[in-house]
Design a protein around this motif. Structure first.
Motif, short mmCIF file in Angstrom:
data_model
loop_
_atom_site.label_atom_id
_atom_site.label_comp_id
_atom_site.label_asym_id
_atom_site.label_seq_id
_atom_site.Cartn_x
_atom_site.Cartn_y
_atom_site.Cartn_z
N LEU A 77 0.83 -1.21 0.00
CA LEU A 77 0.00 0.00 0.00
C LEU A 77 0.87 1.26 0.00
O LEU A 77 0.58 2.22 -0.72
CB LEU A 77 -0.87 0.02 1.26
N VAL A 78 1.93 1.24 0.81
CA VAL A 78 2.84 2.41 0.85
C VAL A 78 3.42 2.63 -0.54
O VAL A 78 3.48 3.76 -1.05
CB VAL A 78 3.98 2.19 1.89
N LEU A 79 3.80 1.53 -1.19
CA LEU A 79 4.37 1.63 -2.54
C LEU A 79 3.36 2.24 -3.52
O LEU A 79 3.68 3.17 -4.27
CB LEU A 79 4.79 0.24 -3.03
N ARG A 80 2.12 1.70 -3.47
CA ARG A 80 1.10 2.19 -4.40
C ARG A 80 0.80 3.67 -4.16
O ARG A 80 0.67 4.45 -5.10
CB ARG A 80 -0.19 1.37 -4.26
N GLU A 81 0.71 4.04 -2.88
CA GLU A 81 0.40 5.44 -2.56
C GLU A 81 1.46 6.40 -3.09
O GLU A 81 1.18 7.55 -3.38
CB GLU A 81 0.27 5.61 -1.05
N ARG A 82 2.70 5.91 -3.23
CA ARG A 82 3.77 6.78 -3.74
C ARG A 82 3.93 6.63 -5.25
O ARG A 82 4.91 7.11 -5.82
CB ARG A 82 5.08 6.43 -3.04
N GLY A 83 3.01 5.89 -5.87
CA GLY A 83 3.03 5.81 -7.34
C GLY A 83 3.88 4.67 -7.89
O GLY A 83 4.13 4.61 -9.08
N TRP A 84 4.33 3.76 -7.02
CA TRP A 84 5.09 2.61 -7.52
C TRP A 84 4.10 1.54 -8.00
O TRP A 84 2.99 1.46 -7.49
CB TRP A 84 5.96 2.01 -6.41
N SER A 85 4.52 0.74 -8.96
CA SER A 85 3.64 -0.35 -9.41
C SER A 85 4.45 -1.64 -9.53
O SER A 85 5.68 -1.59 -9.68
CB SER A 85 2.97 0.01 -10.73
N PRO A 86 3.78 -2.81 -9.48
CA PRO A 86 4.53 -4.07 -9.50
C PRO A 86 5.25 -4.29 -10.84
O PRO A 86 4.66 -4.07 -11.89
CB PRO A 86 3.46 -5.15 -9.30
N ALA A 87 6.50 -4.73 -10.77
CA ALA A 87 7.26 -5.06 -11.99
C ALA A 87 6.94 -6.50 -12.37
O ALA A 87 6.53 -7.30 -11.53
CB ALA A 87 8.75 -4.90 -11.73
N GLU A 88 7.13 -6.78 -13.65
CA GLU A 88 6.89 -8.15 -14.13
C GLU A 88 7.85 -9.13 -13.47
O GLU A 88 7.49 -10.24 -13.13
CB GLU A 88 7.13 -8.22 -15.65
N ASN A 89 9.11 -8.69 -13.31
CA ASN A 89 10.14 -9.58 -12.77
C ASN A 89 11.34 -8.73 -12.33
O ASN A 89 11.35 -7.51 -12.49
CB ASN A 89 10.59 -10.59 -13.84
N GLY A 90 12.34 -9.41 -11.79
CA GLY A 90 13.54 -8.71 -11.30
C GLY A 90 14.30 -8.00 -12.42
O GLY A 90 15.00 -7.02 -12.17
N GLU A 91 14.16 -8.49 -13.67
CA GLU A 91 14.89 -7.88 -14.79
C GLU A 91 14.44 -6.44 -15.04
O GLU A 91 15.18 -5.63 -15.56
CB GLU A 91 14.69 -8.69 -16.09
N SER A 92 13.19 -6.14 -14.69
CA SER A 92 12.68 -4.79 -15.00
C SER A 92 12.38 -3.99 -13.73
O SER A 92 11.90 -2.86 -13.81
CB SER A 92 11.41 -4.90 -15.85
N ALA A 93 12.68 -4.56 -12.54
CA ALA A 93 12.30 -3.87 -11.28
C ALA A 93 13.31 -2.77 -10.92
O ALA A 93 14.49 -2.88 -11.21
CB ALA A 93 12.25 -4.89 -10.15
N ASP A 94 12.79 -1.71 -10.30
CA ASP A 94 13.66 -0.67 -9.72
C ASP A 94 14.06 -1.07 -8.30
O ASP A 94 15.06 -0.58 -7.78
CB ASP A 94 12.94 0.68 -9.66
N MET A 95 13.22 -1.89 -7.70
CA MET A 95 13.52 -2.34 -6.34
C MET A 95 12.95 -3.75 -6.17
O MET A 95 11.86 -4.05 -6.65
CB MET A 95 12.88 -1.42 -5.30
N VAL A 96 13.68 -4.59 -5.46
CA VAL A 96 13.16 -5.90 -5.06
C VAL A 96 13.11 -5.89 -3.54
O VAL A 96 14.10 -5.59 -2.87
CB VAL A 96 14.05 -7.05 -5.57
#
Ligand code: SF4
Length: 444
Positions: A11-30
């Motif tokens: 929820l904290v992530l969503r509220e700050r505008g983050w969204s789920p990445a498909e996988n670790g290859e495209s994530a900004d954070m794991v």
């Protein structure tokens, strides 16, 4: 507890505008939210960390990178030693340090290194305002956990939880009812009050007014009365703390589901003492009688731990005997594995692997028999279920749960998910009831 806390972090992530990445290859954070209760859970996290370490190296060679954050009980237990073992780890956020999470995100959003936010101060634990998971299949969430406590004071001799979560902290009734109101406003239909030992909930406000667990149940019943929330459960109940008052309140209000998870762990007083459970089998059996008299038809489930150091064949027989007397609807059954850092780790009389496995098999076989006998009694009855999703085995079937925590499968369409329905139980397949004649509850 981990699910609830992961939902709060999401929820904290969503509220700050983050969204789920498909996988670790495209994530900004794991972010790995970890559990330390069992050694095997920690081993799995170590494996995942090794994978992400390799991924980080390969992304770095492409001029990309991502932040790797480890949260939860294992983070609390192992602290910065995780960073020494895996240099890809950027931040280790223990259970009390969740308030640091927005700072972690802000730092990443600014493109700065997480080492900049390292602090010597010991952060204070605080409860999140909401733990509502994002709905699946684009549907609204219909169930939410509502943590009411953090930590545990019990120090059962086999358990690591008090060491990694600290002593009990009860959440304020105002914060709990605010979350329940928020969930009701979102159309949530069922909630589960959550704590390591909910029965020892005790909040004292600044004026010295105390709210205990029965009073919190009363408050919850009032709060949900005119709301869409129709079912309330609570987890986990410790037999030494479940009071007659709590049973009375549960009996008086139909919003409380007719199911109780009451961890017994063992049926022998000698083993219960060695486990530091602080109740006897006699007290447990009396409690079961009291619950069943106050709430006819209630189902009971439990946890059973066999193979504890010093357990004899006679001790195991006492556990099987207790199971015969209670007849649990289902049980989570384990054999003991030594957990470093707990009091039982140094106990003499460890039981060999083969004996532990053989004893566990006997407990599981008896439980299977009881589960089957009890579920068969449902055949021919008409039940209310909350539809939870689509069956994994057949896309044309829905899976639902009765208030007694029995799973039922019935033909139907996905738009019924999250709704209450009446069904006729026609047969039993494994431990799942098969139902027909689905009728959605009016006004649902
Ligand atoms: S009650 Fe015992 S088993 Fe449960 S979390 Fe506390 S110490 Fe662990």
């Amino acid at each position: 507890m981990n699910s609830a806390e992961s939902a709060a972090l999401a929820l904290v992530l969503r509220e700050r505008g983050w969204s789920p990445a498909e996988n670790g290859e495209s994530a900004d954070m794991v972010l790995l939210n970890t559990c330390a209760v069992r050694q095997t859970a920690e081993q799995r996290v170590m494996g995942r960390l090794a994978q992400y370490q390799a991924l980080k190296r390969s992304r770095r060679s492409l001029g990309q990178t991502f932040a790797l954050v480890v949260a939860g009980c294992m983070a609390e237990r192992l602290g910065d030693s995780l960073k020494e073992k895996f240099d890809a780890v950027d931040y280790v956020m223990g259970t009390a340090a969740r308030s640091v999470f927005p700072v972690i995100l802000e730092t990443l959003e600014k493109g700065q290194s997480l080492t900049a936010i390292l602090t010597d101060e010991k952060p204070q634990f605080s409860f999140s305002a909401s733990h509502l998971e994002e709905g699946r299949l684009g549907l609204k969430s219909f169930h939410s956990f509502v943590p009411i406590m953090h930590g545990c004071n019990n120090y059962c001799s086999y358990c690591i939880v008090p060491y990694v979560r600290g002593r009990e902290i009860s959440r304020s009734p105002a914060s709990i009812t605010a979350e329940i109101r928020l969930l009701a406003g979102r159309g949530v239909r069922a909630i589960t009050l959550l704590g390591q030992n909910v029965n020892s909930y005790r909040f004292e406000d600044e004026a010295g007014r105390v709210t205990d667990f029965p009073a919190l149940l009363e408050l919850t019943a009032r709060e949900t009365e005119k709301s869409p929330i129709r079912w309330v459960r609570f987890l986990s109940s410790h037999p030494k703390d479940l009071s007659s008052d709590a049973i009375r309140v549960m009996a008086e209000h139909r919003v409380f589901c007719r199911h109780l998870h009451l961890c017994v762990q063992h049926g022998s007083n000698a083993v219960l003492t060695a486990m530091n459970r602080r109740y006897t089998r006699e007290r447990y059996l009396d409690l079961v009688d009291e619950i069943r008299q106050a709430i006819p038809g209630i189902t009971l489930s439990t946890d059973i731990l066999v193979g504890f150091p010093g357990e004899t064949e006679a001790d195991l027989e006492l556990t099987l005997d207790l199971m015969e007397r209670v007849k649990f609807h289902y049980a989570y059954m384990y054999h003991y594995n030594p957990r470093e850092g707990t009091a039982a780790y140094d106990l003499p009389g460890r039981i060999g692997e083969a004996v532990k496995r053989e004893r566990l098999a006997r407990v599981i076989a008896l439980q299977k028999k009881h589960t089957q006998e009890l579920l068969k009694q449902r055949i021919g009855s008409r039940e209310t279920i909350l539809i939870e999703g689509i069956s994994r085995k057949n896309a044309d079937e829905l899976i639902g749960r009765t208030e007694r925590d029995e799973m039922a499968v019935v033909s139907g369409k996905a738009d019924a998910i999250g709704r209450f329905a009446r069904v006729s139980i026609s047969s039993l397949c494994g431990n799942t009831l098969r139902a027909k004649e689905l009728t959605l509850c009016p006004g649902d």
